[in-house]
Design a protein around this motif. Structure first.
Motif, PDB file in Angstrom:
ATOM      1  N   UNK A   1       7.705   1.508   6.644  1.00  0.00           N
ATOM      2  CA  UNK A   1       8.638   2.617   5.918  1.00  0.00           C
ATOM      3  C   UNK A   1      10.087   2.351   6.121  1.00  0.00           C
ATOM      4  N   UNK A   2      10.269   2.062   7.431  1.00  0.00           N
ATOM      5  CA  UNK A   2      11.691   2.044   7.925  1.00  0.00           C
ATOM      6  C   UNK A   2      12.350   1.096   6.934  1.00  0.00           C
ATOM      7  N   UNK A   3      11.550  -0.240   7.071  1.00  0.00           N
ATOM      8  CA  UNK A   3      12.069  -1.496   6.251  1.00  0.00           C
ATOM      9  C   UNK A   3      12.190  -1.397   4.940  1.00  0.00           C
ATOM     10  N   UNK A   4      11.082  -0.761   4.384  1.00  0.00           N
ATOM     11  CA  UNK A   4      11.256  -0.341   2.760  1.00  0.00           C
ATOM     12  C   UNK A   4      12.445   0.651   2.530  1.00  0.00           C
TER      13      UNK A   4
ATOM     14  N   UNK B   1      10.685 -10.082   0.512  1.00  0.00           N
ATOM     15  CA  UNK B   1      11.210  -9.482   1.264  1.00  0.00           C
ATOM     16  C   UNK B   1      10.528  -8.965   2.567  1.00  0.00           C
ATOM     17  N   UNK B   2       9.446  -8.982   2.452  1.00  0.00           N
ATOM     18  CA  UNK B   2       8.397  -8.290   3.733  1.00  0.00           C
ATOM     19  C   UNK B   2       7.641  -9.519   4.408  1.00  0.00           C
ATOM     20  N   UNK B   3       7.745 -10.736   3.795  1.00  0.00           N
ATOM     21  CA  UNK B   3       7.037 -11.679   4.712  1.00  0.00           C
ATOM     22  C   UNK B   3       7.991 -12.423   5.363  1.00  0.00           C
ATOM     23  N   UNK B   4       7.397 -12.805   6.629  1.00  0.00           N
ATOM     24  CA  UNK B   4       8.411 -13.466   7.850  1.00  0.00           C
ATOM     25  C   UNK B   4       8.846 -14.980   7.120  1.00  0.00           C
TER      26      UNK B   4
ATOM     27  N   UNK C   1       0.837  -1.199  -0.101  1.00  0.00           N
ATOM     28  CA  UNK C   1       0.049  -0.056   0.156  1.00  0.00           C
ATOM     29  C   UNK C   1       0.797   1.307   0.065  1.00  0.00           C
ATOM     30  N   UNK C   2       2.007   1.390   0.958  1.00  0.00           N
ATOM     31  CA  UNK C   2       2.839   2.445   0.834  1.00  0.00           C
ATOM     32  C   UNK C   2       3.446   2.645  -0.701  1.00  0.00           C
TER      33      UNK C   2
ATOM     34  N   UNK D   1      15.692  -0.332   0.181  1.00  0.00           N
ATOM     35  CA  UNK D   1      16.095   0.718  -0.970  1.00  0.00           C
ATOM     36  C   UNK D   1      14.878   1.009  -2.018  1.00  0.00           C
ATOM     37  N   UNK D   2      13.853   0.757  -1.534  1.00  0.00           N
ATOM     38  CA  UNK D   2      12.387   1.018  -2.067  1.00  0.00           C
ATOM     39  C   UNK D   2      12.069   2.186  -2.163  1.00  0.00           C
ATOM     40  N   UNK D   3      12.140   3.110  -0.708  1.00  0.00           N
ATOM     41  CA  UNK D   3      11.800   4.315  -0.430  1.00  0.00           C
ATOM     42  C   UNK D   3      12.921   5.078  -0.037  1.00  0.00           C
ATOM     43  N   UNK D   4      12.830   6.380  -0.006  1.00  0.00           N
ATOM     44  CA  UNK D   4      13.837   7.334   0.454  1.00  0.00           C
ATOM     45  C   UNK D   4      13.260   8.161   1.662  1.00  0.00           C
ATOM     46  N   UNK D   5      13.961   8.249   2.626  1.00  0.00           N
ATOM     47  CA  UNK D   5      13.225   8.981   3.770  1.00  0.00           C
ATOM     48  C   UNK D   5      14.184  10.409   3.869  1.00  0.00           C
TER      49      UNK D   5
END
Length: 145
Positions: free
Chosen positions: A46-49, A82-85, A12-13, A53-57
């Motif tokens: 968002x921290x993990x994304x 990468x996001x599933x446990x 969603x993000x 390398x998917x998002x820039x903060x």
């Protein structure tokens, strides 16, 4: 198969950021408000994304988040992996589990494993950009001002 909320929120993000004008920054609060989901959950996502390398903060006054990659470079299957446990569809997939007593002779495990790989292979065929063809409609829903 059911994706975790963590993966759902990650996707969603990425959709939210992909639907934005590329020059703009979003805040976690804006995304949280748009989807009606927990700001605390989104902070972790968002921290993990960002680490992936998917998002820039961008910190500080006027800061926010944006895509760090082009939508056509974001492979949905990779994001899901990468996001599933884990992908323990059944107990016998978990190496730390006692498992099912028929596991050593059960062929269902192989079929489920094959299905899981097919599921991920389909997601690997898609990029974030594939889901932004209706970018204006998505933006109209998400960016109510």
């Amino acid at each position: 198969m059911r994706l975790t909320l963590y993966t759902d929120y990650s996707l969603r993000v990425l959709l939210y950021l992909g639907a934005m004008d590329s020059e703009k920054l979003a805040t976690i609060k804006e995304i949280s408000d748009a989807y009606g989901i927990s700001k605390n959950h989104l902070m972790k996502v968002t921290h993990e994304l960002g680490k992936l390398g998917y998002i820039e903060t961008i910190r500080g006054r006027g800061g926010g988040i944006c895509l760090a990659m082009k939508p056509e470079d974001i492979v949905i299957g990779k994001v899901v992996r990468q996001t599933e446990e884990d992908f323990y569809l059944v107990d016998c997939f978990n190496p730390e589990s006692v498992g099912c007593i028929i596991s050593p002779v059960c062929s269902l495990k192989g079929a489920l494993n094959k299905a899981l790989h097919a599921y991920i292979a389909v997601l690997d065929e898609y990029r974030l950009s594939d889901f932004l063809h209706s970018k204006e409609e998505i933006a109209a829903i998400l960016f109510k001002e």
